[in-house]
Design a protein around this motif. Structure first.
Motif, PDB file in Angstrom:
ATOM      1  N   ILE A 196      44.856  33.985  43.788  1.00 16.08           N
ATOM      2  CA  ILE A 196      44.118  33.834  45.048  1.00 16.08           C
ATOM      3  C   ILE A 196      44.409  32.463  45.668  1.00 16.08           C
ATOM      4  N   LEU A 298      34.327  35.138  53.414  1.00 16.08           N
ATOM      5  CA  LEU A 298      34.008  34.635  52.077  1.00 16.08           C
ATOM      6  C   LEU A 298      34.453  33.185  51.972  1.00 16.08           C
ATOM      7  N   ARG A 300      34.418  30.591  49.252  1.00 11.66           N
ATOM      8  CA  ARG A 300      34.164  30.500  47.811  1.00 11.66           C
ATOM      9  C   ARG A 300      33.637  29.097  47.495  1.00 11.66           C
ATOM     10  N   GLU A 302      32.297  27.716  45.120  1.00 15.01           N
ATOM     11  CA  GLU A 302      32.383  27.109  43.782  1.00 15.01           C
ATOM     12  C   GLU A 302      33.475  26.050  43.676  1.00 15.01           C
ATOM     13  N   ASP A 339      29.298  30.819  42.527  1.00 13.59           N
ATOM     14  CA  ASP A 339      29.769  31.904  41.669  1.00 13.59           C
ATOM     15  C   ASP A 339      30.491  31.285  40.482  1.00 13.59           C
ATOM     16  N   LYS A 344      35.291  30.733  35.561  1.00 13.25           N
ATOM     17  CA  LYS A 344      35.159  29.469  36.290  1.00 13.25           C
ATOM     18  C   LYS A 344      34.100  28.576  35.631  1.00 13.25           C
ATOM     19  N   ARG A 362      26.439  34.338  34.656  1.00 15.38           N
ATOM     20  CA  ARG A 362      27.318  33.877  35.736  1.00 15.38           C
ATOM     21  C   ARG A 362      26.665  34.103  37.098  1.00 15.38           C
ATOM     22  N   GLU A 435      29.620  44.006  43.865  1.00 17.98           N
ATOM     23  CA  GLU A 435      30.687  43.721  42.892  1.00 17.98           C
ATOM     24  C   GLU A 435      30.477  44.490  41.592  1.00 17.98           C
ATOM     25  N   GLY A 456      33.071  42.890  46.837  1.00 21.83           N
ATOM     26  CA  GLY A 456      33.956  42.033  46.050  1.00 21.83           C
ATOM     27  C   GLY A 456      34.775  42.994  45.204  1.00 21.83           C
ATOM     28  N   THR A 457      35.848  43.507  45.785  1.00 20.07           N
ATOM     29  CA  THR A 457      36.574  44.591  45.099  1.00 20.07           C
ATOM     30  C   THR A 457      37.284  44.127  43.833  1.00 20.07           C
ATOM     31  N   ASN A 458      37.511  42.810  43.721  1.00 25.09           N
ATOM     32  CA  ASN A 458      38.176  42.324  42.496  1.00 25.09           C
ATOM     33  C   ASN A 458      37.270  42.570  41.294  1.00 25.09           C
ATOM     34  N   ASP A 459      36.019  42.164  41.448  1.00 24.67           N
ATOM     35  CA  ASP A 459      35.076  42.396  40.352  1.00 24.67           C
ATOM     36  C   ASP A 459      34.611  43.849  40.317  1.00 24.67           C
ATOM     37  N   ARG A 469      40.175  41.737  34.959  1.00 19.48           N
ATOM     38  CA  ARG A 469      41.061  41.467  36.097  1.00 19.48           C
ATOM     39  C   ARG A 469      42.123  40.409  35.824  1.00 19.48           C
ATOM     40  N   CYS A 506      35.507  41.663  51.037  1.00 21.19           N
ATOM     41  CA  CYS A 506      36.104  40.329  50.901  1.00 21.19           C
ATOM     42  C   CYS A 506      36.936  40.194  49.640  1.00 21.19           C
ATOM     43  N   GLY A 507      36.990  41.263  48.828  1.00 19.79           N
ATOM     44  CA  GLY A 507      37.891  41.234  47.670  1.00 19.79           C
ATOM     45  C   GLY A 507      39.313  41.441  48.164  1.00 19.79           C
TER      46      GLY A 507
END
Ligand code: PEP
Ligand code: MG
Length: 579
Positions: A196, A298, A300, A302, A339, A344, A362, A435, A456-459, A469, A506-507
């Motif tokens: 990313i 999004l 991020r 963090e 997040d 992370k 998390r 997510e 959040g399609t990644n999660d 992932r 937003c994924g």
């Protein structure tokens, strides 16, 4: 050496060629024997010279960090320099060399260990976390005494392709885009954070290239074909020709898509889509605007908390968020609350050891337990809403109760700010990331308590399919086009839309042009993505009608395999673009 091709996963498309720069930590072996009395002066001099070298390196890193990241992060190296040049440290090392007849490297190692242990056993959690810094400082000193080179991304002289096992956000932040043509990591999947980051920075990259560190040597010529995911080592003339042609074709396509920048994302039957960017820091706002982003779906947040030595203050956060809100000048900027956890971590905050961190403590779970930290962030986001249009988004939600609790804390923050006479937008939008399958199944109830959803399609893919992932070993199983993922999204979107709640993605699927027609067709209003993906997605939006997208989405929902879905969508996109 003859040409060879190493396979990886394309993270950010592009084709570049240049020399390999191996970014790996060297092994350091200490001299355990004793020295003669006559060697004492020589060893003391080695220590003094090594320390001077280490000082120069730290000053250089500090200057680059200041330029690329900011003063707070650069200040960390001030602390490192203080310890390195500390008189107490010098005295102890000199004493060990003189009285115990140790080699300079062993003396430096022992003193370093002493400091590390001293910090590790301190009461204060912040000071305890500093023990990792001690390890870094003395490792650098040791390496310099022994004349061992510690590779540093900031020291790349000529344009190179960086090859590493993995890269952290601070490594990528240190990259000078003039010098780093591209990078390769042995670890990571297409939606891992290093991938990313490469898209945010628009640096051609390949991840998950297993064994790359054993196969490429420092200084070797390589071609990075980050469209196909190939690393070509010692290319022959024939390969060079092929890749030159590929590079030209890629540049032409980028230039063609750039011409779409000023055009609106509207379908042929007049339906407008919001195409937004995902950003990691406030410096990402400009490249996002350059690609024609109409907001941030999004932010991020963090990254603001990572690679530093303590929690960011309310002031600092307010500045970072306001910078982006202001840059987007009235377009919505959605700031995701912290997040953290999973993959992370924070240097200054000790997470408990967890067997399954991705299923652990998390994101919102941490924030609801650490209310002070959560409130500081919510107050900063609220304050930034006075500079334009901001939104708040909670990550990793599984239940209605969590969102009710978060909303209560948000209301408390609003009350406080009002009492303090501090400006904010009282109608700031709040939303949840979908997510987890649990959140998708609770769409009906969640829609009653928020203004928007964002997938959040990644999660969501990772949790729906039970496929990590970041694990390149099972990369083939990780498929956001799996019917289970797409059907969950279609159901939850219908439930939200029925209640007047708008829905975004937003994924990484949001920026995958093969998914665009499907996502539009199930009722998604906003697609947020790495800025470089915006032009291609816009081209598809402009080439279709909403009626057609709905038909395509309905057909997708009847297909029972991810591979079949991708085949059908590839054909659909070709049809839409080539008529
Ligand atoms: C996601 O999970 O899709 C997402 C956008 O969040 P992150 O990639 O930061 O986990
Ligand atoms: Mg996520």
């Amino acid at each position: 050496m003859s040409m060879q091709v190493i396979k990886g996963i394309s993270a950010c498309p592009g084709v570049v060629s240049g020399k390999a720069f191996i970014f790996a930590q060297p092994e350091i072996v200490i001299n355990e024997e004793n020295i003669e009395t006559s060697d004492v002066e020589r060893e003391i001099q080695l220590f003094i010279d090594g320390r001077a070298q280490a000082k120069l390196q730290l000053e250089k890193i500090q200057a680059i960090t200041l330029k690329n990241i900011g003063p707070n992060e650069a200040a960390i190296f001030e602390g490192h320099l203080e310890i390195l040049l500390d008189e107490g440290v010098e005295d102890e090392i000199r004493t060990l060399i003189k009285d115990e007849l140790m080699y300079a490297d062993k003396a430096a190692y022992l003193v370093g260990e002493q400091y590390r242990e001293m910090f590790a056993t301190m009461e204060d959690a912040y000071m305890r976390e500093r023990s990792a810094d001690m390890k870094d400082i003395f490792r650098r000193l040791l390496a310099n005494i022994l004349g061992i080179h510690i590779p540093q991304l900031s020291e790349i002289e000529e344009p190179s392709v960086v090859i590493a096992f993995d890269l952290t956000p601070s490594d990528t932040a240190q990259m000078d885009k003039q010098k780093v043509l591209g990078f390769v990591t042995a670890e990571g999947g297409a939606t891992s954070h290093v991938a990313i980051m490469s898209r945010t920075l628009v640096i051609p990259a390949i991840v998950g290239a297993k064994g790359v560190l054993n196969l490429v040597q420092d200084g070797q010529e390589i071609i990075l074909d980050a469209i196909a995911g190939d690393i070509i080592v010692d290319p022959d003339k024939e390969q060079e020709k092929i890749y030159k042609a590929k590079l030209e074709a890629h540049q032409k396509e980028v230039a063609r898509l750039a011409s779409l920048k000023e055009l609106p994302a509207v379908t042929k039957d007049g339906v407008h889509m919001d195409l937004c960017a995902n950003v990691g820091t406030d410096i990402d706002a400009k490249p996002a605007l350059d690609q024609g982003a109409k907001g941030v779906g999004l932010y991020r947040s963090e990254f603001l908390y990572m690679d530093r030595s303590n929690w960011p203050s309310e002031e600092e956060q307010t500045i970072a968020y306001s910078n982006v809100v202001r840059a987007f000048d009235g377009d919505l900027v959605i700031i995701r609350t912290l997040d953290i956890g999973g993959d992370k971590s924070l240097d200054y905050f000790a997470f408990p050891h967890e067997e399954n961190p991705f299923l652990g403590w998390r994101a919102l779970r941490v924030c609801l337990d650490k209310v002070d930290i959560f409130k500081t962030q919510l107050r900063s986001i609220l304050r930034s809403s006075a500079s334009g249009k901001a939104g708040i988004m909670y990550p990793m939600v599984i239940s209605v109760e969590e969102v009710i609790k978060a909303n209560e804390i948000l209301e408390e923050c609003k009350k406080e700010l009002t009492a303090e006479g501090i400006a904010f937008d009282p109608n700031i939008q709040k939303g949840v990331m979908i997510e987890t399958p649990a959140a998708a199944m609770m769409a009906n109830e969640l829609a009653d308590i928020v203004d928007f959803f964002s997938y959040g399609t990644n999660d969501l893919t990772q949790y729906t399919l039970a496929v990590d992932r970041g694990n390149s070993h099972i990369e083939k199983l990780y498929d956001s086009f799996h019917p289970a993922v797409l059907r969950l999204m279609a159901q939850a979107t219908a439930a939200a839309n029925a209640k007047g709640v708008w829905v975004g993605v937003c994924g990484e699927l949001g920026g995958n042009h093969l998914a665009t027609l499907f996502l539009m067709g199930i009722g998604i209003k906003e697609l947020s993505m790495s800025a470089i993906s915006i032009p291609k997605v816009k081209e598809i939006v402009r080439a279709t009608t909403m009626t057609e997208a709905k038909e395509i989405a309905q057909k997708v929902l009847t297909i029972g395999s991810g591979a079949e879905i991708k085949k059908f969508l590839t054909e659909s996109v070709e049809k839409v673009l080539n008529r």
